[in-house]
Design a protein around this motif. Structure first.
Motif, mmCIF file in Angstrom:
data_model
loop_
_atom_site.group_PDB
_atom_site.id
_atom_site.type_symbol
_atom_site.label_atom_id
_atom_site.label_comp_id
_atom_site.label_asym_id
_atom_site.label_seq_id
_atom_site.Cartn_x
_atom_site.Cartn_y
_atom_site.Cartn_z
ATOM 1 N N SER A 40 -16.480 17.124 87.677
ATOM 2 C CA SER A 40 -15.612 17.641 86.463
ATOM 3 C C SER A 40 -16.068 19.258 86.331
ATOM 4 O O SER A 40 -14.970 19.937 85.732
ATOM 5 N N VAL A 41 -17.323 19.530 86.409
ATOM 6 C CA VAL A 41 -17.616 21.176 86.262
ATOM 7 C C VAL A 41 -18.698 21.158 87.560
ATOM 8 O O VAL A 41 -19.827 21.422 87.408
ATOM 9 N N PRO A 42 -18.169 21.233 88.647
ATOM 10 C CA PRO A 42 -19.023 21.638 89.908
ATOM 11 C C PRO A 42 -19.658 22.818 89.910
ATOM 12 O O PRO A 42 -20.859 22.771 90.637
ATOM 13 N N ARG A 43 -19.510 23.866 89.077
ATOM 14 C CA ARG A 43 -20.325 25.309 89.249
ATOM 15 C C ARG A 43 -21.396 25.168 88.249
ATOM 16 O O ARG A 43 -22.342 25.968 88.309
ATOM 17 N N ALA A 44 -21.720 24.134 87.614
ATOM 18 C CA ALA A 44 -22.493 24.011 86.347
ATOM 19 C C ALA A 44 -23.865 23.294 87.238
ATOM 20 O O ALA A 44 -23.679 22.702 88.310
ATOM 21 N N GLU A 45 -24.990 23.673 86.678
ATOM 22 C CA GLU A 45 -26.217 22.984 87.077
ATOM 23 C C GLU A 45 -26.154 21.692 85.964
ATOM 24 O O GLU A 45 -25.743 21.675 85.301
ATOM 25 N N TRP A 46 -26.861 20.601 86.651
ATOM 26 C CA TRP A 46 -26.667 19.413 86.099
ATOM 27 C C TRP A 46 -28.163 18.816 85.917
ATOM 28 O O TRP A 46 -28.954 19.020 86.939
ATOM 29 N N LEU A 47 -28.392 18.369 84.798
ATOM 30 C CA LEU A 47 -29.821 17.719 84.646
ATOM 31 C C LEU A 47 -29.771 16.193 83.866
ATOM 32 O O LEU A 47 -29.359 16.384 82.840
ATOM 33 N N LEU A 48 -29.944 15.136 84.502
ATOM 34 C CA LEU A 48 -30.183 13.771 83.794
ATOM 35 C C LEU A 48 -31.489 13.732 83.450
ATOM 36 O O LEU A 48 -32.770 13.480 83.953
ATOM 37 N N ALA A 49 -31.412 13.865 82.020
ATOM 38 C CA ALA A 49 -32.798 13.807 81.183
ATOM 39 C C ALA A 49 -32.413 13.696 79.701
ATOM 40 O O ALA A 49 -31.475 13.805 79.358
ATOM 41 N N ASP A 50 -33.676 13.565 78.833
ATOM 42 C CA ASP A 50 -33.612 13.233 77.437
ATOM 43 C C ASP A 50 -34.027 14.735 77.048
ATOM 44 O O ASP A 50 -35.054 15.454 77.113
ATOM 45 N N ALA A 51 -32.816 15.400 76.356
ATOM 46 C CA ALA A 51 -33.109 16.839 75.730
ATOM 47 C C ALA A 51 -33.756 16.743 74.707
ATOM 48 O O ALA A 51 -34.103 17.710 74.113
#
Length: 219
Positions: A40-51
């Motif tokens: 959906s937002v391929p140019r972003a970095e993604w992090l699966l984590a508890d902020a």
């Protein structure tokens, strides 16, 4: 700028897409695997984590971020993220989403929030702005409610119509930052005359809003 967005739901993804279009670096963080929609937002970095966890924010490199946006659907999460971003990482600007209006009073400088955005408040402000001429409308609150972005559309008989912006005795702790006129955005100078129908945007201390409204609206 490098921007971290905590909460990769529809709101967070929309913000990310807009920021990327404007040339910024964006990191989206979410604890829910279902929210990690990289396509959906391929140019972003993604992090699966508890902020809300320091270890996660260390991994996200929050100390290198210019802005943090707490955009989750949970006000408790947004407050914790804001506080950690400001106190632990010294992020210069923290923007937080308010989901429930009853919690609005919490979103202030003591929780690390620089700008609090309440959807109900924005919607009501836009409704008021659409139907009012001569009434001061508060659009957004900055920093613990001490300063607001306010708007007023000048009526035909407003006393300042025809005066130059620099000759009007604006209240202390208020600043005219923009004039919207016939679809154009004008950065006001002292010599700009004020015209009926102008939308004036001010940053003003809440304590002088009534004085400002009186100056612009008295007949």
């Amino acid at each position: 700028m490098r921007v971290a967005i905590a909460g990769a739901g529809a709101v967070g993804r929309s913000i990310a897409a807009e920021l990327l279009e404007n040339g910024h670096e964006v990191l989206l963080i979410d604890i829910d695997p279902r929210a990690i929609k990289i396509d959906s937002v391929p140019r972003a970095e993604w992090l699966l984590a508890d902020a809300c966890e320091i270890a996660s924010l260390d991994e996200a490199g929050l100390s290198n971020c210019h802005v943090v946006v707490a955009s989750s659907g949970d006000d408790k999460v947004n407050l914790v993220v804001s506080l950690l971003a400001k106190t632990e990482y010294g992020v210069p600007r923290v923007v937080a989403r308010i989901n429930h209006p009853n919690n609005e009073w919490l979103f202030n400088e003591s929780w690390g929030v620089d700008v609090a955005v309440s959807t109900p408040r924005l919607l009501s402000a836009l409704v008021e702005e659409a139907v009012s001429v001569g009434d001061l409308v508060r659009l957004m609150t900055f920093r613990q409610g001490q300063a607001n972005l306010v708007e007023l559309t000048l009526a035909e008989d407003a006393p300042v119509v025809g005066q130059r912006a620099g000759s009007v005795p604006w209240p202390v702790d208020s600043a005219l930052v923009a004039i919207l006129r016939e679809g154009r955005v004008l950065v006001p100078t002292n010599d700009d005359p004020l015209e009926a129908g102008d939308e004036l945007l001010f940053v003003a201390n809440q304590e002088v809003e009534q004085e400002l409204a009186h100056l612009l609206s008295q007949h």
